[in-house]
Design a protein around this motif. Structure first.
Motif, short mmCIF file in Angstrom:
data_model
loop_
_atom_site.label_atom_id
_atom_site.label_comp_id
_atom_site.label_asym_id
_atom_site.label_seq_id
_atom_site.Cartn_x
_atom_site.Cartn_y
_atom_site.Cartn_z
N LEU A 1 43.44 31.77 34.11
CA LEU A 1 42.57 31.97 32.95
C LEU A 1 41.20 31.34 33.15
CD1 LEU A 1 45.10 31.44 30.00
CD2 LEU A 1 44.17 33.59 30.88
N VAL A 2 41.18 30.12 33.67
CA VAL A 2 39.89 29.45 33.88
C VAL A 2 39.07 30.20 34.93
CG1 VAL A 2 38.77 27.34 34.69
CG2 VAL A 2 40.74 27.20 33.17
N THR A 3 39.73 30.64 36.01
CA THR A 3 39.04 31.41 37.03
C THR A 3 38.51 32.72 36.46
OG1 THR A 3 40.52 30.47 38.71
CG2 THR A 3 39.24 32.41 39.33
N LEU B 1 40.54 39.23 40.05
CA LEU B 1 40.79 40.63 39.72
C LEU B 1 40.64 40.88 38.23
CD1 LEU B 1 43.84 41.54 42.00
CD2 LEU B 1 41.41 42.02 42.37
N LEU B 2 41.13 39.95 37.41
CA LEU B 2 40.96 40.10 35.96
C LEU B 2 39.48 40.07 35.57
CD1 LEU B 2 43.86 37.83 34.64
CD2 LEU B 2 43.77 40.32 34.68
N ALA B 3 38.73 39.18 36.21
CA ALA B 3 37.29 39.13 35.94
C ALA B 3 36.61 40.42 36.34
CB ALA B 3 36.66 37.94 36.68
N ALA C 1 37.38 43.01 33.74
CA ALA C 1 36.60 42.79 32.52
C ALA C 1 35.16 43.25 32.69
CB ALA C 1 36.63 41.30 32.14
N ILE C 2 34.59 43.02 33.87
CA ILE C 2 33.22 43.44 34.13
C ILE C 2 33.11 44.96 34.16
CG2 ILE C 2 31.41 43.45 35.90
CD1 ILE C 2 32.28 40.59 36.59
N VAL C 3 34.08 45.62 34.79
CA VAL C 3 34.08 47.09 34.82
C VAL C 3 34.15 47.65 33.40
CG1 VAL C 3 35.40 49.12 35.49
CG2 VAL C 3 35.05 47.28 37.13
N LEU C 4 35.05 47.12 32.60
CA LEU C 4 35.19 47.60 31.22
C LEU C 4 33.92 47.30 30.41
CD1 LEU C 4 38.87 46.51 30.43
CD2 LEU C 4 38.02 48.81 30.96
#
Length: 304
Positions: free
Chosen positions: A26-28, A241-243, A246-249
């Motif tokens: 989550l922090v990453t 990967l989550l970041a 989020a950026i793509v969305l």
């Protein structure tokens, strides 16, 4: 070194410290999302600046009847003064500076105001209040001072104004916002690095008996360290990967679907091609920081 055994040890460590791993993820995720957003914001500022710098003009406002500057002591600009300005704009001295010139009469300026604000303004504004203007496009937009020096104080010229002066406060505000995002991202990255190091040390402490046995049977430090480093790298990779997602969305829905349709004065927006540049960078940053912090933490533990 048996990669399968090392990988199994790393996955086992992730299961044992699931709550800490989730915290690292989550922090990453949050920190790298801020990093990516800051990079895209700076790209957007560069796109906007390039677009407007290329189109921004220098306005040479001619004197009106009510002008109060010293160069307008004789009232509205005469035909001779208008011709003098035009001749100087077309002169050899400015041929390498001036790319194009458009003359706007008082009547044309008046009609533009009515088109923009409506006919209700016809009772409050007259063409004489607007005056004539030469709109000058430059070969090099940074040389606006040349036009200011050439026409500032010239008889019949009220003022020389660079349109970029109106946009610079906007670019400055956006740049400051970028710096704030970078600062927040930096603090979050520090938190992620410390959390990864703490997670690795706790994992090593939980397996201290196993590590002691591995040392007694002659296992190398590299063999012992690698699973712990992989734990940090795996957690950071998931957060990266989550970041990236989020950026793509954010770009697809927030920029392309929302802002593009509602903000008319910006014609060039960041898109998925820019995201394709940013995501590998933030993933690389996440993996590098995770590997370094995990490696440092486990090396210090093994020296204890």
């Amino acid at each position: 070194m048996r990669f399968g055994l090392v990988l199994a040890e790393a996955l086992s460590g992730l299961r044992r410290n699931a709550s800490m791993v989730v915290s690292v993820v989550l922090v990453t995720f949050v920190s790298l999302t801020f990093v990516g957003a800051a990079m895209l914001m700076q790209m957007q500022i560069s796109k906007m600046r390039d677009y407007w710098v290329d189109r921004a003009q220098v306005a040479v406002f001619m004197c009106r009847a009510d002008s109060s500057t010293a160069s307008c002591a004789d009232g509205a600009a005469t035909a001779e003064q208008l011709d003098a300005v035009r001749v100087r704009l077309d002169s050899d001295a400015l041929v390498d500076v001036v790319r194009g010139v458009r003359f706007e009469s008082a009547d044309e300026a008046y009609q533009k105001v009515l088109d923009l604000y409506g006919d209700d303004y016809a009772d409050f504004i007259t063409p004489e209040q607007l005056g004539e203007t030469y709109w000058v496009n430059l070969v090099d937009p940074s040389k606006t001072d040349v036009i200011a020096e050439a026409f500032g104080g010239m008889d019949g010229v009220e003022e020389v104004k660079d349109q970029m002066q109106y946009l610079e406060p906007l670019f400055t505000a956006l740049t400051i916002a970028t710096y704030i995002a970078v600062g927040i991202a930096g603090l979050m990255l520090v938190a992620a690095v410390l959390l990864i190091a703490t997670t690795i040390r706790l994992s090593a402490y939980a397996r201290r008996r196993e590590l002691g046995i591995m040392r007694l049977v002659g296992a190398s430090n590299r063999f012992i360290q690698t699973p712990f480093i992989l734990e940090g790298v795996f957690a950071a990779f998931i957060g990266s990967l989550l970041a990236g997602g989020a950026i793509v969305l954010g770009v697809h829905f927030g920029v392309q679907r929302y802002l593009r349709e509602r903000v008319d004065f910006v014609t060039s927006w960041v898109d998925l091609s820019d995201v394709a540049v940013v995501i590998p960078l933030i993933v690389g940053v996440g993996l590098l920081l995770a590997a370094l912090s995990a490696g440092f933490a486990i090396r210090r533990w093994l020296r204890i």
